[in-house]
Design a protein around this motif. Sequence first.
Motif, PDB file in Angstrom:
ATOM      1  N   ARG A 200      -3.946   1.341  31.876  1.00  0.00           N
ATOM      2  CA  ARG A 200      -2.504   1.277  32.117  1.00  0.00           C
ATOM      3  C   ARG A 200      -1.885   0.108  31.346  1.00  0.00           C
ATOM      4  O   ARG A 200      -0.835   0.254  30.710  1.00  0.00           O
ATOM      5  CB  ARG A 200      -2.236   1.135  33.610  1.00  0.00           C
ATOM      6  N   LYS A 201      -2.529  -1.031  31.372  1.00  0.00           N
ATOM      7  CA  LYS A 201      -2.008  -2.215  30.696  1.00  0.00           C
ATOM      8  C   LYS A 201      -1.909  -1.991  29.188  1.00  0.00           C
ATOM      9  O   LYS A 201      -0.901  -2.320  28.557  1.00  0.00           O
ATOM     10  CB  LYS A 201      -2.896  -3.424  30.986  1.00  0.00           C
ATOM     11  N   ASP A 204       0.911   0.742  28.501  1.00  0.00           N
ATOM     12  CA  ASP A 204       2.257   0.246  28.802  1.00  0.00           C
ATOM     13  C   ASP A 204       2.704  -0.840  27.822  1.00  0.00           C
ATOM     14  O   ASP A 204       3.884  -0.913  27.450  1.00  0.00           O
ATOM     15  CB  ASP A 204       2.319  -0.291  30.230  1.00  0.00           C
ATOM     16  N   HIS A 211       8.000   2.456  29.724  1.00  0.00           N
ATOM     17  CA  HIS A 211       7.648   3.399  30.791  1.00  0.00           C
ATOM     18  C   HIS A 211       6.199   3.214  31.224  1.00  0.00           C
ATOM     19  O   HIS A 211       5.319   2.966  30.408  1.00  0.00           O
ATOM     20  CB  HIS A 211       7.851   4.837  30.295  1.00  0.00           C
ATOM     21  N   ASN A 212       5.960   3.308  32.535  1.00  0.00           N
ATOM     22  CA  ASN A 212       4.603   3.249  33.079  1.00  0.00           C
ATOM     23  C   ASN A 212       4.040   4.669  33.133  1.00  0.00           C
ATOM     24  O   ASN A 212       4.409   5.454  34.009  1.00  0.00           O
ATOM     25  CB  ASN A 212       4.619   2.634  34.486  1.00  0.00           C
ATOM     26  N   GLU A 215       0.733   6.661  36.906  1.00  0.00           N
ATOM     27  CA  GLU A 215       1.291   6.406  38.231  1.00  0.00           C
ATOM     28  C   GLU A 215       0.187   6.490  39.282  1.00  0.00           C
ATOM     29  O   GLU A 215      -0.636   7.410  39.267  1.00  0.00           O
ATOM     30  CB  GLU A 215       2.367   7.441  38.547  1.00  0.00           C
TER      31      GLU A 215
END
Length: 237
Positions: A200-201, A204, A211-212, A215
């Motif tokens: 995720r890091k 992103d 936007h992430n 989720e």
Amino acid sequence: MHIYLYEPRADRLNGLMAELRSAKMKPVPIQATFFRGELGLLNRGGHEDRPFLIAENPELMEQITALRTAGCSNPIMVMRDFRNSRDTAAALDAGADDDLVIPVKSIELKARINSILRRSHGHSAESIEVGEVIAYFDGRDPEVSGATVKLSRREHAIFQQLVLNAGRVVSKGSIYDAVYGMSEDQPFDKVIDVYICKIRKKIDQAAESGHNYIETVHGRGYKFSAAADEMGRVGGM
């Protein structure tokens, strides 16, 4: 990538194991009794993407039928020493996805498996575009806002589970089983959370929109998706 391997000839089995491992696949040798067990267990989340590589043998048709009758959607690939059009047609009609004449190089086998898997998830092309992210199914690192994002081998395996199911929630257990399920040194499942955090890091930070994309759906798992105003950009390339 885990792959169930049935090859009753010991000399052939050792060679195939080495060839598959050279392509970063994890062969899991099985015996004839496997096909007479509780095959419905293969329908658990994370197991349905594990392909079967089955050598031609007297029980081949029964083995394919047993898997399909149990509801298993796993890719099934048959290996033959010599081309036989009649037998190949029979295997495909029984539910096999591909029929190969050996020897076959691992790079070709992996490409064939990836092709079957992405079609089974509704993706006809070699990649999928989700918002600013282009994810590849051939082992390449993803591109985010035009830049390549480097993922480790384990991160890539987890990322692929997310993008194959883009727009849908994938349970942590399903991801865990897909990546670690047949490993002899299974880590505590909290490791999935750690890897998701790392992926995720990276995604992103590279996304210009901020936007992430990954989720966390509490109590259910994770979902990889574009922002609401970019949903029209989700699709194969």
